[in-house]
Design a protein around this motif. Structure first.
Motif, PDB file in Angstrom:
ATOM      1  N   MET A  24      26.065  -5.607   3.473  1.00 40.40           N
ATOM      2  CA  MET A  24      25.271  -4.943   2.446  1.00 40.40           C
ATOM      3  C   MET A  24      25.120  -5.915   1.283  1.00 40.40           C
ATOM      4  O   MET A  24      26.088  -6.271   0.626  1.00 40.40           O
ATOM      5  CB  MET A  24      25.983  -3.664   2.010  1.00 40.40           C
ATOM      6  CG  MET A  24      25.225  -2.899   0.979  1.00 40.40           C
ATOM      7  SD  MET A  24      25.940  -1.306   0.622  1.00 40.40           S
ATOM      8  CE  MET A  24      27.314  -1.754  -0.402  1.00 40.40           C
ATOM      9  N   ASN A  25      23.901  -6.335   1.059  1.00 40.66           N
ATOM     10  CA  ASN A  25      23.611  -7.310   0.019  1.00 40.66           C
ATOM     11  C   ASN A  25      22.589  -6.694  -0.937  1.00 40.66           C
ATOM     12  O   ASN A  25      21.434  -6.520  -0.571  1.00 40.66           O
ATOM     13  CB  ASN A  25      23.082  -8.593   0.654  1.00 40.66           C
ATOM     14  CG  ASN A  25      23.015  -9.736  -0.308  1.00 40.66           C
ATOM     15  OD1 ASN A  25      23.396  -9.603  -1.470  1.00 40.66           O
ATOM     16  ND2 ASN A  25      22.524 -10.861   0.151  1.00 40.66           N
ATOM     17  N   ILE A  26      23.038  -6.362  -2.144  1.00 42.22           N
ATOM     18  CA  ILE A  26      22.172  -5.754  -3.153  1.00 42.22           C
ATOM     19  C   ILE A  26      22.096  -6.703  -4.344  1.00 42.22           C
ATOM     20  O   ILE A  26      23.118  -7.044  -4.938  1.00 42.22           O
ATOM     21  CB  ILE A  26      22.705  -4.382  -3.613  1.00 42.22           C
ATOM     22  CG1 ILE A  26      22.835  -3.429  -2.425  1.00 42.22           C
ATOM     23  CG2 ILE A  26      21.813  -3.789  -4.684  1.00 42.22           C
ATOM     24  CD1 ILE A  26      23.553  -2.145  -2.737  1.00 42.22           C
ATOM     25  N   ILE A  27      20.873  -7.144  -4.657  1.00 42.46           N
ATOM     26  CA  ILE A  27      20.654  -8.051  -5.778  1.00 42.46           C
ATOM     27  C   ILE A  27      19.944  -7.272  -6.879  1.00 42.46           C
ATOM     28  O   ILE A  27      18.865  -6.725  -6.642  1.00 42.46           O
ATOM     29  CB  ILE A  27      19.814  -9.261  -5.346  1.00 42.46           C
ATOM     30  CG1 ILE A  27      20.553 -10.033  -4.255  1.00 42.46           C
ATOM     31  CG2 ILE A  27      19.518 -10.159  -6.535  1.00 42.46           C
ATOM     32  CD1 ILE A  27      19.723 -11.088  -3.581  1.00 42.46           C
ATOM     33  N   ILE A  28      20.549  -7.208  -8.055  1.00 40.74           N
ATOM     34  CA  ILE A  28      19.988  -6.454  -9.177  1.00 40.74           C
ATOM     35  C   ILE A  28      19.595  -7.441 -10.271  1.00 40.74           C
ATOM     36  O   ILE A  28      20.427  -8.235 -10.717  1.00 40.74           O
ATOM     37  CB  ILE A  28      21.006  -5.439  -9.729  1.00 40.74           C
ATOM     38  CG1 ILE A  28      21.434  -4.469  -8.630  1.00 40.74           C
ATOM     39  CG2 ILE A  28      20.429  -4.698 -10.926  1.00 40.74           C
ATOM     40  CD1 ILE A  28      22.588  -3.571  -9.010  1.00 40.74           C
ATOM     41  N   ALA A  35      26.368   0.242 -11.187  1.00 40.60           N
ATOM     42  CA  ALA A  35      27.134   1.051 -10.239  1.00 40.60           C
ATOM     43  C   ALA A  35      26.265   2.178  -9.682  1.00 40.60           C
ATOM     44  O   ALA A  35      26.322   2.477  -8.473  1.00 40.60           O
ATOM     45  CB  ALA A  35      28.378   1.619 -10.909  1.00 40.60           C
ATOM     46  N   PHE A  36      25.454   2.792 -10.538  1.00 38.13           N
ATOM     47  CA  PHE A  36      24.548   3.849 -10.101  1.00 38.13           C
ATOM     48  C   PHE A  36      23.548   3.307  -9.082  1.00 38.13           C
ATOM     49  O   PHE A  36      23.285   3.938  -8.052  1.00 38.13           O
ATOM     50  CB  PHE A  36      23.813   4.438 -11.310  1.00 38.13           C
ATOM     51  CG  PHE A  36      22.808   5.481 -10.968  1.00 38.13           C
ATOM     52  CD1 PHE A  36      23.194   6.784 -10.691  1.00 38.13           C
ATOM     53  CD2 PHE A  36      21.451   5.167 -10.925  1.00 38.13           C
ATOM     54  CE1 PHE A  36      22.256   7.752 -10.374  1.00 38.13           C
ATOM     55  CE2 PHE A  36      20.508   6.123 -10.608  1.00 38.13           C
ATOM     56  CZ  PHE A  36      20.918   7.421 -10.327  1.00 38.13           C
ATOM     57  N   ILE A  37      22.984   2.139  -9.363  1.00 37.75           N
ATOM     58  CA  ILE A  37      22.005   1.535  -8.462  1.00 37.75           C
ATOM     59  C   ILE A  37      22.647   1.224  -7.117  1.00 37.75           C
ATOM     60  O   ILE A  37      22.076   1.528  -6.055  1.00 37.75           O
ATOM     61  CB  ILE A  37      21.401   0.259  -9.094  1.00 37.75           C
ATOM     62  CG1 ILE A  37      20.545   0.641 -10.301  1.00 37.75           C
ATOM     63  CG2 ILE A  37      20.587  -0.526  -8.082  1.00 37.75           C
ATOM     64  CD1 ILE A  37      20.119  -0.538 -11.145  1.00 37.75           C
ATOM     65  N   LYS A  38      23.839   0.641  -7.131  1.00 42.38           N
ATOM     66  CA  LYS A  38      24.514   0.308  -5.875  1.00 42.38           C
ATOM     67  C   LYS A  38      24.834   1.557  -5.067  1.00 42.38           C
ATOM     68  O   LYS A  38      24.714   1.560  -3.843  1.00 42.38           O
ATOM     69  CB  LYS A  38      25.792  -0.486  -6.161  1.00 42.38           C
ATOM     70  CG  LYS A  38      25.495  -1.894  -6.614  1.00 42.38           C
ATOM     71  CD  LYS A  38      26.750  -2.666  -6.915  1.00 42.38           C
ATOM     72  CE  LYS A  38      26.385  -4.067  -7.394  1.00 42.38           C
ATOM     73  NZ  LYS A  38      27.561  -4.855  -7.736  1.00 42.38           N
ATOM     74  N   GLU A  39      25.222   2.619  -5.749  1.00 44.44           N
ATOM     75  CA  GLU A  39      25.523   3.882  -5.061  1.00 44.44           C
ATOM     76  C   GLU A  39      24.277   4.444  -4.384  1.00 44.44           C
ATOM     77  O   GLU A  39      24.327   4.881  -3.233  1.00 44.44           O
ATOM     78  CB  GLU A  39      26.079   4.882  -6.072  1.00 44.44           C
ATOM     79  CG  GLU A  39      26.329   6.259  -5.516  1.00 44.44           C
ATOM     80  CD  GLU A  39      26.715   7.232  -6.614  1.00 44.44           C
ATOM     81  OE1 GLU A  39      26.356   8.415  -6.476  1.00 44.44           O
ATOM     82  OE2 GLU A  39      27.352   6.818  -7.598  1.00 44.44           O
ATOM     83  N   LYS A  40      23.151   4.424  -5.092  1.00 43.12           N
ATOM     84  CA  LYS A  40      21.900   4.961  -4.543  1.00 43.12           C
ATOM     85  C   LYS A  40      21.368   4.101  -3.394  1.00 43.12           C
ATOM     86  O   LYS A  40      20.955   4.611  -2.363  1.00 43.12           O
ATOM     87  CB  LYS A  40      20.826   5.068  -5.632  1.00 43.12           C
ATOM     88  CG  LYS A  40      21.065   6.173  -6.607  1.00 43.12           C
ATOM     89  CD  LYS A  40      20.877   7.492  -5.926  1.00 43.12           C
ATOM     90  CE  LYS A  40      20.870   8.622  -6.922  1.00 43.12           C
ATOM     91  NZ  LYS A  40      20.613   9.900  -6.287  1.00 43.12           N
ATOM     92  N   VAL A  41      21.369   2.777  -3.595  1.00 41.58           N
ATOM     93  CA  VAL A  41      20.801   1.876  -2.593  1.00 41.58           C
ATOM     94  C   VAL A  41      21.688   1.814  -1.348  1.00 41.58           C
ATOM     95  O   VAL A  41      21.195   1.593  -0.242  1.00 41.58           O
ATOM     96  CB  VAL A  41      20.560   0.478  -3.213  1.00 41.58           C
ATOM     97  CG1 VAL A  41      20.112  -0.518  -2.177  1.00 41.58           C
ATOM     98  CG2 VAL A  41      19.516   0.580  -4.328  1.00 41.58           C
ATOM     99  N   LYS A  42      22.981   2.057  -1.507  1.00 36.82           N
ATOM    100  CA  LYS A  42      23.887   2.072  -0.361  1.00 36.82           C
ATOM    101  C   LYS A  42      23.467   3.126   0.652  1.00 36.82           C
ATOM    102  O   LYS A  42      23.627   2.949   1.858  1.00 36.82           O
ATOM    103  CB  LYS A  42      25.315   2.319  -0.834  1.00 36.82           C
ATOM    104  CG  LYS A  42      26.347   2.266   0.267  1.00 36.82           C
ATOM    105  CD  LYS A  42      27.725   2.547  -0.272  1.00 36.82           C
ATOM    106  CE  LYS A  42      28.779   2.527   0.796  1.00 36.82           C
ATOM    107  NZ  LYS A  42      28.546   3.436   1.897  1.00 36.82           N
TER     108      LYS A  42
END
Length: 104
Positions: free
Chosen positions: A1-5, A18-25
């Motif tokens: 899982m690779n999330i770039i913000i 943290a909110f973005i990572k939770e949603k995108v997960k």
């Protein structure tokens, strides 16, 4: 899982990230072949209240999914973007299942 913000012209706080990572997960849980999610947050050019933009690009083998939403706040824009991407992934999954059944 690779999330770039990336946040343009402002510094996103730890709570927002943290909110973005939770949603995108949730998107990664829904589809196994997502390579990366690029999330870009920025302020819109207009002076209206709905000028918080969220762009999410899911990198998937073969093609990418891209959604851009604007809203009053970044959290709402992220939620709307994730909802649209979940629907796109759901539609693609049902389409691929229908193709497998038709070819069998």
């Amino acid at each position: 899982m690779n999330i770039i913000i990336k946040s343009v012209d402002f510094k996103a706080g730890k709570n927002l990230e943290a909110f973005i990572k939770e949603k995108v997960k949730k998107l990664f849980d829904q589809c196994d072949n997502i390579i990366r999610a690029n999330v870009i947050l920025r302020k819109g050019a207009s002076k209206k209240h709905e000028n918080r933009l969220c762009e999410i690009r899911l990198v998937v083998p073969g093609y990418d999914h891209y959604v851009k939403k604007s809203s009053i706040g970044y959290r709402r824009a992220v939620s709307q973007s994730v909802d649209v991407l979940q629907e796109i992934l759901r539609r693609n999954k049902s389409r691929s299942l229908a193709e497998r059944v038709a070819s069998a």
